[in-house]
Design a protein around this motif. Structure first.
Motif, PDB file in Angstrom:
ATOM      1  N   ALA A  79     -17.106 -55.877   1.250  1.00 37.91           N
ATOM      2  CA  ALA A  79     -18.415 -55.373   1.692  1.00 37.91           C
ATOM      3  C   ALA A  79     -19.493 -55.685   0.645  1.00 37.91           C
ATOM      4  O   ALA A  79     -20.627 -56.044   0.982  1.00 37.91           O
ATOM      5  N   HIS A  80     -19.131 -55.569  -0.621  1.00 40.93           N
ATOM      6  CA  HIS A  80     -20.060 -55.853  -1.722  1.00 40.93           C
ATOM      7  C   HIS A  80     -20.445 -57.340  -1.720  1.00 40.93           C
ATOM      8  O   HIS A  80     -21.627 -57.693  -1.845  1.00 40.93           O
ATOM      9  N   GLU A  81     -19.461 -58.207  -1.549  1.00 40.59           N
ATOM     10  CA  GLU A  81     -19.753 -59.657  -1.538  1.00 40.59           C
ATOM     11  C   GLU A  81     -20.552 -60.033  -0.288  1.00 40.59           C
ATOM     12  O   GLU A  81     -21.428 -60.897  -0.337  1.00 40.59           O
ATOM     13  N   ALA A  83     -22.710 -58.210   1.051  1.00 37.49           N
ATOM     14  CA  ALA A  83     -24.094 -57.822   0.717  1.00 37.49           C
ATOM     15  C   ALA A  83     -24.816 -58.959   0.005  1.00 37.49           C
ATOM     16  O   ALA A  83     -25.965 -59.280   0.326  1.00 37.49           O
ATOM     17  N   HIS A  84     -24.136 -59.574  -0.956  1.00 34.21           N
ATOM     18  CA  HIS A  84     -24.774 -60.689  -1.678  1.00 34.21           C
ATOM     19  C   HIS A  84     -25.114 -61.818  -0.703  1.00 34.21           C
ATOM     20  O   HIS A  84     -26.161 -62.454  -0.823  1.00 34.21           O
ATOM     21  N   ILE A  85     -24.228 -62.055   0.258  1.00 39.32           N
ATOM     22  CA  ILE A  85     -24.469 -63.129   1.235  1.00 39.32           C
ATOM     23  C   ILE A  85     -25.668 -62.796   2.124  1.00 39.32           C
ATOM     24  O   ILE A  85     -26.510 -63.643   2.397  1.00 39.32           O
ATOM     25  N   VAL A  98     -19.900 -63.781  -9.648  1.00 42.09           N
ATOM     26  CA  VAL A  98     -18.605 -63.196  -9.994  1.00 42.09           C
ATOM     27  C   VAL A  98     -18.784 -61.718 -10.310  1.00 42.09           C
ATOM     28  O   VAL A  98     -19.668 -61.344 -11.083  1.00 42.09           O
ATOM     29  N   ASP A  99     -17.957 -60.884  -9.682  1.00 47.26           N
ATOM     30  CA  ASP A  99     -18.035 -59.443  -9.924  1.00 47.26           C
ATOM     31  C   ASP A  99     -16.875 -58.961 -10.770  1.00 47.26           C
ATOM     32  O   ASP A  99     -15.717 -59.198 -10.446  1.00 47.26           O
ATOM     33  N   ARG A 100     -17.226 -58.294 -11.809  1.00 49.24           N
ATOM     34  CA  ARG A 100     -16.225 -57.712 -12.697  1.00 49.24           C
ATOM     35  C   ARG A 100     -16.207 -56.207 -12.449  1.00 49.24           C
ATOM     36  O   ARG A 100     -17.080 -55.494 -12.899  1.00 49.24           O
TER      37      ARG A 100
HETATM   38 ZN    ZN Z   1     -21.969 -58.272  -7.176  1.00 47.66          ZN
END
Ligand code: ZN
Length: 176
Positions: A79-81, A83-85, A98-100
Motif C-alpha cells: 500500500a505504501h509503494e 502511494a508512491h506510484i 527504496v524503503d527502509r
Molecule cells: Zn516510501
C-alpha cells in the motif's frame, strides 16, 4: 502545501481508489487493487532492513516487496509503494525508491521526517484501514490504544500489523 494538506491529499487519493474498486469490507484487497491498476508486484527476499521499493520502467510501475517480513506488514508495504506510484510518479521515473522499514516495530520512526514518506504512510493507512470501515468495526466505541486485546481483534480483521493499527487509531478523525 502544508503537511496537513499533503496528508489530506494522500488520504483523498486512497479514498478515491476504495470508491473506484467498490471496497466495502475489510480486509482491503490491496494486491488486487495494485494489479488492476497495472502495477507489477514482485515478491522476493530482500535485506532484512528493507521493506520494499518502487520504480517506473518503460511506463510500467514495478513494486518489490520483502517476503522476509510478516504477511500483514507486506500488505502495508504494498500500500505504501502504491502511494508512491499514485502520488510521486515522476520521481520514480528518475530513481528507484527504496524503503527502509516504512513501518517499524518501534512505530513510525522513518515516517516523521520525509514529506513523501508521510504522504505514503497516510495513504497506506487510509487504504488498508478506511475511516468508515474502521468506525463500523468499532461499533461506536472508542479504542484504548493500551488495550492489546481490542487492538488485536482489529488487526486480524484488517490484516495489518499492530504498529499500523495503533498509528491509524491515533489519527482517527483526521481524514474528514
Ligand atoms: Zn516510501
Amino acid at each position: 502545501m502544508t503537511r496537513r494538506a499533503d496528508k489530506l491529499r494522500a488520504r483523498r487519493e486512497a479514498q478515491a481508489l476504495l470508491h473506484h474498486f467498490k471496497v466495502k469490507t475489510a480486509p482491503v484487497p490491496v494486491e488486487r487493487i495494485a494489479k488492476s491498476l497495472g502495477v507489477r508486484v514482485d515478491y522476493a527476499p530482500l535485506d532484512e532492513e528493507l521493506s520494499g521499493l518502487a520504480y517506473i520502467r518503460g511506463g510500467i510501475a514495478i513494486v518489490g516487496i520483502n517476503t522476509l517480513h510478516a504477511p500483514n506488514r507486506q500488505r502495508f508495504t504494498l500500500a505504501h509503494e502504491l502511494a508512491h506510484i499514485r502520488l510521486h510518479w515522476s520521481e520514480l521515473e528518475h530513481a528507484v525508491h527504496v524503503d527502509r522499514g516504512s513501518l517499524r516495530r518501534d512505530g513510525l520512526a522513518a515516517a516523521g521526517v520525509d514529506a513523501t514518506e508521510i504522504e505514503a504512510n497516510a495513504f497506506a493507512a487510509e487504504l488498508l484501514m478506511p475511516e468508515d470501515l474502521l468506525v463500523a468495526a468499532l461499533e461506536g466505541r472508542s479504542v484504548d490504544l493500551e488495550d492489546d486485546q481490542a487492538v488485536s481483534v482489529l488487526t486480524k480483521r484488517f490484516k495489518v500489523s499492530e504498529a499500523a493499527m495503533r498509528y491509524r487509531l491515533s489519527t482517527l478523525g483526521e481524514s474528514m
